[in-house]
Design an enzyme around this catalytic site. Structure first.
Site, PDB file in Angstrom:
ATOM      1  N   VAL A 167       0.857  -1.185   0.000  1.00  0.00           N
ATOM      2  CA  VAL A 167       0.000   0.000   0.000  1.00  0.00           C
ATOM      3  C   VAL A 167       0.890   1.231   0.000  1.00  0.00           C
ATOM      4  CG1 VAL A 167      -1.827   1.269   1.189  1.00  0.00           C
ATOM      5  CG2 VAL A 167      -1.792  -1.232   1.286  1.00  0.00           C
TER       6      VAL A 167
ATOM      7  N   ASP B  80     -13.387 -11.312   8.699  1.00  0.00           N
ATOM      8  CA  ASP B  80     -12.025 -11.145   9.234  1.00  0.00           C
ATOM      9  C   ASP B  80     -11.957  -9.912  10.139  1.00  0.00           C
ATOM     10  OD1 ASP B  80      -9.398 -11.904   9.635  1.00  0.00           O
ATOM     11  OD2 ASP B  80      -8.633 -10.900   7.841  1.00  0.00           O
TER      12      ASP B  80
END
Length: 350
Positions: free
Chosen positions: A24, A135
């Site tokens: 990222v 998650d």
């Protein structure tokens, strides 16, 4: 990749994070003159249909949910040079809950409840849109500084393994849970049904995970933190209820412990039926001051539990004496191998 341009529009800047799926970067959106975050899939896993599907699913899932409590996916594309898919998201400033817990340890109950209350708002919107996150963990709850005005807002991140109900997504559901015995997610936060690899889990698996997050925030640890072997962990998840919160955090008031207990019921039908109902259980515990917004958060609240609070021994929550874990037959532990490797990769979440 610093300085590289994607799609003739996004100029990559500093690296923000790196993981098994990709990296990222902070980036400049030259078309709209704004700073964004760009997640780029690693080129060495492009051959994996499931990995590529995870990128596509994250974009579809996040885009389907309309709330400020979900990180916004602004654009998606494929890098012409590397053929790697990428996602463009809003750039967040702040820290995730995992970092906060690492920095502070157990949180004051009012702080922990406010963080989880905001997460409930985001999850309720996701569930209404037919999206099950699967998650939920501290690392996927980000405490972001608001772009306008003071305060912090909790944003739910990473819908890469989300399950999108077919009624809300015309594409075939390729979420990775295609048969009994296949498991995805972060083990320490998994519901019993998710740990067993059951295909038809629903939104209540997120309720369980959020209960474990609240437990972790209040106690400074998860119920299974002492279990190191993957097989032992899965056996504990599918066969035992978590140790009562007050065993590890005796300072927590019984009404707060009751919120955790309401999320951590073995049978999904016995848990809070929705994130909004869990939120309704939290809000009365945050309304001592009539002028205070129970969902408000600011950086001044991000303080550790005080020594005096740690020394408090609150009355115990009375729990049912009868065992709540049903007897089951048949195998319940997923096969080792790739699942065990995933466990080792994710076990740092506590």
């Amino acid at each position: 990749m610093d300085g590289k341009t994607l799609s003739g529009r996004y100029i990559l800047g500093r690296l923000l994070g790196r993981g098994g799926m990709g990296v990222v970067h902070e980036a400049d959106d030259t078309a709209l003159q704004r700073r964004v975050a760009v997640k780029i899939m690693n080129a060495d896993i492009l051959h994996s249909r499931s990995a590529v599907g995870r990128f596509e699913r994250e974009a579809r899932a996040a885009s389907a949910i309309q709330t400020e409590h979900i990180v916004r996916v602004l654009d998606a594309g494929v890098d012409e040079e590397t053929r790697s898919p990428f996602l463009v998201m809003e750039l967040l400033q702040g820290e995730d809950l995992a970092q906060l817990l690492e920095r502070l340890g157990p949180l004051p109950p009012r702080l922990a409840l406010r963080i989880v209350a905001q997460a409930c708002v985001g999850l309720q919107k996701a569930h209404e849109a037919g999206v099950v996150h699967r998650d939920i963990k501290p690392g996927n709850l980000f405490l972001a500084r608001r772009e306008q005005g003071p305060g912090l807002i909790v944003k739910v991140l990473d819908f890469g393994i989300a399950k999108i109900k077919p009624a809300h997504d015309p594409r075939r559901d390729t979420t990775g849970l295609t048969r009994s015995g296949s498991m995805v997610g972060t083990p320490r936060y998994m519901s019993p049904e998710q740990a067993r690899g059951i295909k038809d889990i629903d939104h209540r698996t997120d309720i369980w995970a959020l209960g474990i997050v609240l437990y972790h925030a209040l106690a400074g640890r998860t119920p299974t933190q002492d279990v190191e072997a993957f097989g032992d962990l899965i056996a504990a998840l599918v066969a035992e209820l978590p140790t009562p919160l007050q065993e590890f955090a005796p300072w927590v008031a019984p009404e707060v412990a009751a919120v955790v207990d309401g999320a951590l019921q073995y049978q999904p039908v016995a848990r809070y039926p929705s994130a909004s109902v869990m939120l309704d259980a939290i809000l009365p515990l945050l309304r001592d001051d009539p002028g205070d917004d129970p969902l408000s958060l600011d950086e001044g609240m991000l303080v550790p539990l005080s020594p005096s609070e740690r020394q408090t021994v609150a009355p115990r929550l009375e729990l049912p004496a009868a065992p709540r874990v049903p007897r089951r037959s048949g195998p319940v532990i997923p096969a080792p191998g790739r699942a065990a490797e995933r466990w080792r990769d994710q076990s740092t979440d506590g």
